[in-house]
Design a protein around this motif. Structure first.
Motif, mmCIF file in Angstrom:
data_model
loop_
_atom_site.group_PDB
_atom_site.id
_atom_site.type_symbol
_atom_site.label_atom_id
_atom_site.label_comp_id
_atom_site.label_asym_id
_atom_site.label_seq_id
_atom_site.Cartn_x
_atom_site.Cartn_y
_atom_site.Cartn_z
ATOM 1 N N TYR A 120 -2.396 4.253 17.455
ATOM 2 C CA TYR A 120 -2.669 4.349 16.000
ATOM 3 C C TYR A 120 -4.284 4.839 16.103
ATOM 4 C CZ TYR A 120 1.157 2.133 13.691
ATOM 5 O OH TYR A 120 2.420 2.001 13.158
ATOM 6 N N ALA A 121 -5.046 4.189 16.802
ATOM 7 C CA ALA A 121 -6.602 4.462 16.727
ATOM 8 C C ALA A 121 -6.859 5.952 16.901
ATOM 9 C CB ALA A 121 -7.323 3.515 17.565
ATOM 10 N N GLY A 167 -1.794 8.975 12.703
ATOM 11 C CA GLY A 167 -2.646 7.781 12.324
ATOM 12 C C GLY A 167 -1.419 6.849 11.457
ATOM 13 N N VAL A 168 -0.721 7.526 10.780
ATOM 14 C CA VAL A 168 0.342 6.526 9.829
ATOM 15 C C VAL A 168 1.768 7.035 10.366
ATOM 16 C CG1 VAL A 168 0.921 5.965 7.594
ATOM 17 C CG2 VAL A 168 -1.188 6.689 7.977
ATOM 18 N N ASN A 178 0.677 -1.227 0.019
ATOM 19 C CA ASN A 178 0.023 0.254 0.095
ATOM 20 C C ASN A 178 0.955 1.242 -0.046
ATOM 21 O OD1 ASN A 178 0.897 0.457 2.653
ATOM 22 N ND2 ASN A 178 -0.732 -0.707 3.456
ATOM 23 N N LEU A 214 -15.200 4.201 13.024
ATOM 24 C CA LEU A 214 -14.173 3.466 12.982
ATOM 25 C C LEU A 214 -12.816 4.328 12.784
ATOM 26 C CD1 LEU A 214 -15.482 0.276 10.995
ATOM 27 C CD2 LEU A 214 -15.180 0.662 13.628
ATOM 28 N N CYS A 215 -11.698 3.545 12.866
ATOM 29 C CA CYS A 215 -10.457 4.056 12.533
ATOM 30 C C CYS A 215 -9.905 3.863 11.074
ATOM 31 C CB CYS A 215 -9.375 3.874 13.622
ATOM 32 S SG CYS A 215 -9.642 4.559 15.206
ATOM 33 N N PRO A 216 -9.809 4.560 10.182
ATOM 34 C CA PRO A 216 -9.687 4.218 8.604
ATOM 35 C C PRO A 216 -8.094 3.978 8.407
ATOM 36 C CG PRO A 216 -9.844 6.539 8.873
ATOM 37 C CD PRO A 216 -10.186 6.006 10.362
ATOM 38 N N ASN A 217 -7.217 3.985 9.426
ATOM 39 C CA ASN A 217 -6.168 3.829 9.282
ATOM 40 C C ASN A 217 -5.534 2.225 9.928
ATOM 41 O OD1 ASN A 217 -6.328 4.912 11.989
ATOM 42 N ND2 ASN A 217 -4.123 5.214 12.356
ATOM 43 N N LEU A 218 -6.392 1.616 10.630
ATOM 44 C CA LEU A 218 -6.256 0.273 11.105
ATOM 45 C C LEU A 218 -7.112 -0.651 10.432
ATOM 46 C CD1 LEU A 218 -7.352 0.968 15.113
ATOM 47 C CD2 LEU A 218 -4.848 1.259 13.612
ATOM 48 N N GLU A 227 -8.316 -7.174 22.183
ATOM 49 C CA GLU A 227 -7.537 -8.019 21.299
ATOM 50 C C GLU A 227 -7.211 -9.385 21.823
ATOM 51 O OE1 GLU A 227 -6.467 -5.017 22.353
ATOM 52 O OE2 GLU A 227 -6.140 -3.604 20.647
ATOM 53 N N GLY A 272 -4.951 8.324 16.491
ATOM 54 C CA GLY A 272 -4.403 9.440 15.424
ATOM 55 C C GLY A 272 -5.354 9.026 14.148
ATOM 56 N N GLY A 273 -5.820 7.871 14.021
ATOM 57 C CA GLY A 273 -6.839 7.772 12.895
ATOM 58 C C GLY A 273 -7.932 8.437 13.006
ATOM 59 N N ASN A 274 -8.927 8.222 14.033
ATOM 60 C CA ASN A 274 -9.978 9.019 14.293
ATOM 61 C C ASN A 274 -10.281 9.195 15.672
ATOM 62 O OD1 ASN A 274 -12.664 9.921 14.409
ATOM 63 N ND2 ASN A 274 -13.073 9.273 12.653
ATOM 64 N N ASN A 289 1.511 3.428 2.345
ATOM 65 C CA ASN A 289 2.392 3.940 3.164
ATOM 66 C C ASN A 289 3.679 2.936 3.056
ATOM 67 O OD1 ASN A 289 0.371 5.532 4.104
ATOM 68 N ND2 ASN A 289 -0.519 3.656 5.343
ATOM 69 N N ILE A 299 -0.314 -8.617 21.549
ATOM 70 C CA ILE A 299 -1.415 -8.928 20.597
ATOM 71 C C ILE A 299 -1.163 -10.004 19.577
ATOM 72 C CG2 ILE A 299 -2.708 -7.812 18.698
ATOM 73 C CD1 ILE A 299 -2.203 -4.978 20.044
ATOM 74 N N GLU A 303 -8.384 -5.107 13.225
ATOM 75 C CA GLU A 303 -8.145 -4.335 14.387
ATOM 76 C C GLU A 303 -9.669 -3.433 14.787
ATOM 77 O OE1 GLU A 303 -4.349 -2.261 13.417
ATOM 78 O OE2 GLU A 303 -4.373 -2.704 15.787
ATOM 79 N N ARG A 326 -1.605 0.003 19.748
ATOM 80 C CA ARG A 326 -2.676 0.217 18.772
ATOM 81 C C ARG A 326 -3.687 1.304 19.057
ATOM 82 N NH1 ARG A 326 -0.032 -1.466 15.038
ATOM 83 N NH2 ARG A 326 -1.927 -1.251 13.893
ATOM 84 N N SER A 327 -3.760 1.570 20.497
ATOM 85 C CA SER A 327 -4.517 2.864 20.904
ATOM 86 C C SER A 327 -4.078 4.080 20.261
ATOM 87 C CB SER A 327 -4.703 3.068 22.464
ATOM 88 O OG SER A 327 -5.350 1.847 23.040
ATOM 89 N N ARG A 381 2.789 10.444 8.971
ATOM 90 C CA ARG A 381 1.784 11.607 8.467
ATOM 91 C C ARG A 381 1.600 12.676 9.363
ATOM 92 N NH1 ARG A 381 -3.235 8.938 5.933
ATOM 93 N NH2 ARG A 381 -2.145 7.725 4.509
ATOM 94 N N LYS A 431 3.319 -2.323 17.605
ATOM 95 C CA LYS A 431 2.847 -3.051 16.822
ATOM 96 C C LYS A 431 1.985 -4.203 17.788
ATOM 97 C CE LYS A 431 2.402 -5.880 13.275
ATOM 98 N NZ LYS A 431 1.530 -5.702 11.978
ATOM 99 N N TRP A 442 -1.740 -11.271 16.284
ATOM 100 C CA TRP A 442 -2.462 -10.861 15.156
ATOM 101 C C TRP A 442 -3.152 -12.055 14.489
ATOM 102 C CZ3 TRP A 442 -2.881 -6.074 13.363
ATOM 103 C CH2 TRP A 442 -2.194 -5.056 13.934
ATOM 104 N N ILE A 452 -10.304 -4.153 18.433
ATOM 105 C CA ILE A 452 -9.639 -2.991 19.292
ATOM 106 C C ILE A 452 -10.052 -2.981 20.607
ATOM 107 C CG2 ILE A 452 -10.613 -1.012 18.618
ATOM 108 C CD1 ILE A 452 -7.518 0.123 18.251
#
Lengths: 342, 503
Positions: free
Chosen positions: A213-214, A284-285, A8, B94-98, B109, A216-218, A10, B117, B102, A210-211, A280, A204, B119, B106
Motif C-alpha cells: 500500500y505504502a 495505492g487504493v 469514504n 508520507l503516504c496519503p492512502n494510508l 507496527e 503505491g501511495g508514494n 473508496n 498487525i 499507519e 501494508r508496504s 486505482r 490488511k 490495528w 509503518i
C-alpha cells in the motif's frame, strides 16, 4: 475501542460495484427466469467458470496496488495449461509433481519480472510484455497442437476436475424429469475463495501487505520511511505470478486442455475486474473483495449474453468497455471532489 | 562545550558534475539546542543535510556523533534513523492512502501474538502520540483527508516518536499558518528541553529569532560562520547570507529617473493567494521599473505570480489602465498586455526542442489564438529583429533553443514577451545563472524599455542589480509586503528593510 468509519469515496466505489452486481443479476433473474438464471447453480457456475480469473485478479490487484501492472498473466496461464496437458497427457508425468512444477515456474517467472521491475527500475508494462511474449512463445515451443487431458492419462487430475462438492439439497430444484438437482461447486471454487481470504489477510494484516500500500501511495515517501521498496515490488510480482499459476491450474481443471491460443486477453479481463472492483490504476487504493465482485460482474455479463443466445458474444466486450468507462469516470469524479474539498 | 556536542561535521565536500555543492563546509549541533541553518538558494543547506542523513554520499570530510564510534557514513535514511537522526522535509514524505496511525507506525507496527498487525493497539498508540502534540484527529482516517499542515504535523510526530537524538526540520513551516507554526515551536521547545538537538532550516527570519539558540550561516557551499542568536542582529545575518559587508558598501548611484508623474498603469488592491502571499497593495506607473526584494521564499515570486494570474488571486481586485481585470488564467493577463518571465526558466519557460524562432513567437501566437497563425515571413521578421536587437548569439533562427547558452536562452525568453509588446513586463530573476556581460546587457535593456514607456517589475537576488535599474523597491518578508522604499535607495537601507525587526 470502536471507531465509527465514515464512508469514504473508496468504500463508496466498492458499494457501487456490489450494488451493480446485485442489480445486474436481479435483472438476469427477471428477464431470463425461464432459462434457469434464478437457479442457485447458475450463480455457482459464475464461480466455477471464473475460479482461475479470481486467483489471477487477486495477484493483479496486488501488483496494481504498487502502481504497476502485469500483462503476462494470460500467456503464463496458457503456458501452465500446456505444461500440465503435455506433461501429464503426453509425457505421463504424475499429477502432484507436475502441479508443484507449475507453482515453482510461477515463482521463478515472478522473480525475474520482479527483479527487473524492482531492482533495475524497468517499466512494469514493458517487462511483463516481454514476459507475455516469452510465455506465449514457450507454449508453442512445447506443443502447437491442442492437447486434452483424459481420464486414462491421469486419473487423479481427472477426478479433481470432475469432483463435485454438494451444497445442502434444499437449495436445489427439481428438473422437468422430476429429479432433484442438488447445487454443487468444484474444488477450484474452494481454492479461489481461499486465495481471496488469504490475500485479504496478507494485505490488511501483514507488514508486507501494508508496504505494498505504502509503495503505491508514494514511492519516495515509502523509501523515506525506511521501507524496502525494491523488495516489496519484487515480492508483489512473485505473488502475482504465483497466484497466476494457481489460477492456471484452476483454469486447466476447467478446460482439461492446453493450447497456444488459450486464455488470450485474460490479462485484460483481470485488469478490468480489478478496476471495476475499485482498484486505482495509479496505485495505492485497492480492495480484494471488490476485485472479486469485479470478476463476478464480468462473469454475469457473459452469462447474460450467452443465456440470451441470440446476441453476438462480442456484446459482452462492449458491455465491459462501457462499465470500465463508467468506473474510471467515477474515480475521476470522486478524485475531483476530494481535491476541491481540500 | 566539547561535551555538549552531539553532531560535528567537518570539512564536508560534495561535488556534482560541474558544480561544487559543498566546499569544506562544517556544522556543529549541540545537545538541547535549536540550531538554525541559514543561507540563500544554492548555499548548500539542503546538500549538507542530505550528506548527514545519507541521501547523498559525501566526497570527503568527517562526521562524528556523540555515542557513536568513529567517522559516521550513513548510506540511507534508514541508517541515519538507526543512530537517531530523524528528518522532516518540506514536502510531506508520507503516504496519503494510508491512515494517520499507519503513517506513524509503518515499518514498526505493533503485532498480535500470531504475528499479524494489531490495528487496535496501533490506533491507540497513534492517538496517544497525536494527543501528546495536542492534535486531536481521527487517526483511523486516511491521511489524504487532512490538510497539508496536519500532514506535516503527522510527519513530525512520526520523527519525534522514534527514539531520535537529532531532529532535522527542513523548511517545515512553509506550508503552515501562524497558529500551526506556534504549535510546532511548542513541540520543538519541548524536545529541546529533553535534550534533543534540532537543526532548523527556514527562510523566515522571524522564526529564527523566535525559537532558535544558534545560527550557522552558509554561502555558496561554504561555511560563513556560527553565531549565537544574541550576537547576530538581523542586518548582520542578512549581510552574512548575501555576502555583503557594510564596509564595502560603496553607494551606487541610481541613474534612473523615477518617473513619479507618469500615468498609473496597474493597481492591485488587497490581492492575495492563500498559503503563499498575504494581501498586498501595489501600484506601478507607465515607464517605471519597480523592484521586488526580499530573501528567497519571502513571497517575491508569489506576489508577481498573483498579479499575473499564475496563482489565482483569492481576494481584492486588480485594475489596469482604469479597467478592472478578471483574470482566470495567464492567457487573460497576456491579452491585457502583461508578460511574465518565470524564475525557473527550465521548468516554466524554455521549450528546448523548439527553435529560437518558435520560442520567440510563442506568446504572441498564444495571444492571437491558435487559428490565426502568424505568417511565416512575419515570424522570420520578428525573430530576426529580436536576435539583432538583443544580440542573441545563435547560429540561426532555426537552431533548437537547448543548444544555446543559458544567457542566450534567457534573452530568447525575454524576446518572447517583448514580441507581444506588453505594457507591463514582469521579470523574475532574469539574470540568475548567466554571465556578467549578459547581465549588464539585460539591465541596459530593462532601462531602455522603460525609457520607451514600458513598465517593468523586476525581481533579483542581487541587490546592486536592482539598485541600478529600479526607481522604487517593494520589500517582502515572510510572505508579506512589508514596505516600499522610493528614496535613499541604498544597499544598507534595503538590507535593513529586508531584515526587519528593531535592529
Amino acid at each position: 475501542m470502536k471507531t465509527k468509519k465514515k464512508i469514504n469515496s473508496n468504500n463508496l466505489l466498492i458499494m457501487i460495484t456490489i450494488i451493480m452486481f446485485i442489480v445486474m443479476y436481479a435483472i438476469g433473474c427477471f428477464v431470463y427466469a425461464g432459462k434457469g438464471f434464478a437457479h442457485v447453480q447458475t450463480f455457482l457456475n459464475l464461480f466455477i467458470t471464473n475460479a482461475g480469473l479470481i486467483c489471477v485478479a487477486c495477484g493483479m490487484t496486488c501488483v496494481m496496488l504498487t502502481g504497476g501492472i502485469d500483462i503476462s498473466v494470460g500467456s503464463l496461464i496458457a503456458m501452465d495449461c500446456m505444461i500440465l496437458a503435455h506433461g501429464m497427457g503426453v509425457q505421463g508425468w504424475p499429477c502432484i509433481p507436475t502441479i508443484i512444477l507449475i507453482l515453482v515456474i510461477g515463482v521463478i517467472f515472478g522473480l525475474v519480472q520482479g527483479f527487473l521491475i524492482g531492482y533495475l527500475n524497468i517499466q512494469p508494462f514493458i517487462t511483463t510484455m516481454a514476459g507475455m511474449f516469452f510465455a506465449r512463445g514457450m507454449t508453442a515451443v512445447i506443443c502447437t497442437d491442442q492437447l486434452s487431458i483424459t481420464q486414462e492419462q491421469n486419473a487423479l487430475f481427472y477426478s479433481w476436475a470432475n469432483a463435485k462438492i454438494y451444497l445442502p439439497a434444499f437449495l436445489g430444484y427439481t428438473n422437468n424429469k422430476g429429479k432433484v438437482m442438488t447445487p454443487y461447486v468444484r474444488p477450484t471454487v474452494i481454492i479461489a475463495l481461499l486465495v481471496v481470504v488469504v490475500i485479504f489477510i496478507v494485505l490488511k494484516y501483514t507488514k508486507f501487505g501494508r508496504s505494498i500500500y505504502a509503495v503505491g501511495g508514494n514511492e519516495t515517501s515509502a523509501t523515506m520511511m525506511g521501507l524496502n521498496v525494491k523488495r516489496t515490488k519484487l515480492f508483489a510480482y512473485i505473488l502475482s505470478s504465483f497466484l497466476c499459476s494457481i489460477g492456471g491450474i484452476c483454469y486447466c481443471l476447467n478446460t482439461m486442455s492446453g493450447s497456444v491460443q488459450q486464455a488470450k486477453g485474460f490479462e485484460m479481463d483481470a485488469i478490468a475486474s480489478s478496476v471495476i472492483g475499485g482498484t486505482r490504476l495509479t496505485g495505492g487504493v485497492v480492495n480484494v473483495i471488490g476485485s472479486r465482485f469485479g470478476v463476478m460482474i464480468n462473469g454475469t455479463i457473459n452469462t447474460l449474453v450467452t443465456t440470451n443466445g441470440k446476441l453476438l458474444s462480442s456484446w459482452a466486450n462492449i458491455a465491459t468497455a462501457a462499465l470500465l468507462c463508467f468506473f474510471i469516470i467515477l474515480q475521476s469524479v470522486f478524485a475531483y471532489f476530494k481535491n476541491r474539498n481540500n | 562545550m566539547e561535551n555538549d556536542e552531539l553532531i560535528t561535521m567537518r570539512d564536508i565536500t560534495k561535488t556534482f558534475p560541474g558544480v561544487i555543492a559543498l566546499d569544506h563546509a562544517q556544522l556543529t549541533l549541540r545537545k538541547g539546542e535549536i540550531h538554525a541553518l541559514m543561507g540563500e538558494n544554492g548555499a548548500g543547506k539542503s546538500t549538507i543535510i542530505k550528506c548527514l542523513t545519507g541521501v547523498y554520499d559525501r566526497d570527503s570530510g568527517e562526521v562524528h556523533m556523540e555515542g557513536v564510534e568513529g567517522n559516521i557514513n550513513c548510506h540511507s535514511t534508514e541508517d541515519a534513523q538507526k543512530i537517531g537522526i530523524a528528518t522532516v522535509y518540506q514536502e510531506v514524505n508520507l503516504c496519503p492512502n494510508l491512515t494517520v496511525a499507519e503513517n506513524l507506525f509503518i515499518g514498526r507496527e505493533p503485532r498480535t501474538k500470531a504475528g499479524f498487525i494489531d490495528w487496535k493497539q496501533m490506533n491507540r498508540n497513534a492517538k496517544k502520540v497525536m494527543d501528546g502534540l495536542e492534535i486531536s484527529i481521527d487517526v483511523t482516517q486516511t491521511l489524504e483527508n487532512y490538510s497539508i499542515a496536519i500532514q506535516q504535523m503527522v510527519a513530525i510526530a512520526r520523527a519525534v516518536d522514534r527514539d531520535c537524538r537529532a531532529l532535522i526540520l527542513d523548511e517545515p513551516t512553509s506550508s503552515l499558518d501562524d497558529k500551526e507554526v506556534e504549535k510546532l515551536f511548542r513541540v520543538m521547545r519541548q524536545l529541546r528541553d529533553k535534550g534533543v538537538g534540532i537543526i532548523f532550516v527556514t527562510h523566515f527570519l522571524e522564526q529564527v529569532y523566535e525559537v532558535c539558540d544558534r545560527i550557522t550561516v552558509m554561502r555558496n557551499g561554504a561555511f560563513v560562520g556560527e553565531y549565537t542568536v544574541a550576537e547576530l542582529p538581523r542586518v548582520k545575518l542578512v549581510a552574512a547570507m548575501l555576502g555583503k559587508d557594510f564596509d564595502d558598501l560603496a553607494a551606487i548611484k541610481n541613474e534612473t529617473m523615477a518617473s513619479a508623474d507618469g500615468e498609473v498603469l496597474l493597481v492591485c488592491d488587497g490581492m492575495s493567494h492563500k498559503g503563499t502571499i498575504k494581501p498586498f497593495n501595489f501600484k506601478i506607473r507607465k515607464g517605471e521599473v519597480v523592484g521586488i526584494t526580499g530573501l528567497l521564499g519571502s513571497g517575491r515570486s508569489e506576489m508577481v505570480r498573483c498579479i499575473y494570474g499564475a496563482d489565482k488571486s483569492q481576494s481584492g481586485k486588480e485594475t489596469m489602465k482604469g479597467e478592472e481585470l478578471k483574470i482566470k488564467a495567464p492567457i487573460d493577463s497576456i491579452r491585457k498586455g502583461m508578460g511574465y518571465l518565470p524564475d525557473d526558466r527550465k521548468a516554466d519557460g524554455c521549450i528546448g526542442d523548439l527553435s529560437v524562432r518558435e520560442n520567440i513567437i510563442l506568446a504572441l501566437q498564444a495571444r492571437q489564438g491558435m487559428f490565426h497563425t502568424i505568417p511565416r515571413a512575419k515570424q522570420n521578421e520578428i525573430a530576426d529583429e529580436f536576435i539583432r536587437e538583443l544580440s542573441i548569439k545563435t547560429p540561426s533562427r532555426e537552431t533548437a533553443l537547448k543548444q544555446l547558452s543559458g544567457g542566450n536562452q534567457q534573452k530568447v525568453i525575454i524576446a518572447r514577451w517583448l514580441a507581444t509588446h506588453p505594457d507591463l513586463l514582469i521579470l523574475d530573476e532574469p539574470t540568475r545563472g548567466i554571465d556578467i556581460g549578459t547581465k549588464t546587457e539585460i539591465q541596459k535593456m530593462i532601462l531602455k524599455l522603460a525609457g520607451e514607456g514600458m513598465s517593468v517589475i523586476f525581481i533579483s537576488s542581487e541587490i546592486e542589480e536592482m539598485l541600478r535599474t529600479c526607481s522604487r523597491m517593494c520589500v517582502m518578508r515572510d510572505g508579506e509586503k512589508v514596505g516600499e522604499i522610493d528614496h535613499e535607495l541604498t544597499q544598507e537601507n534595503v538590507m535593513k528593510a529586508i531584515a526587519g525587526g528593531d535592529n
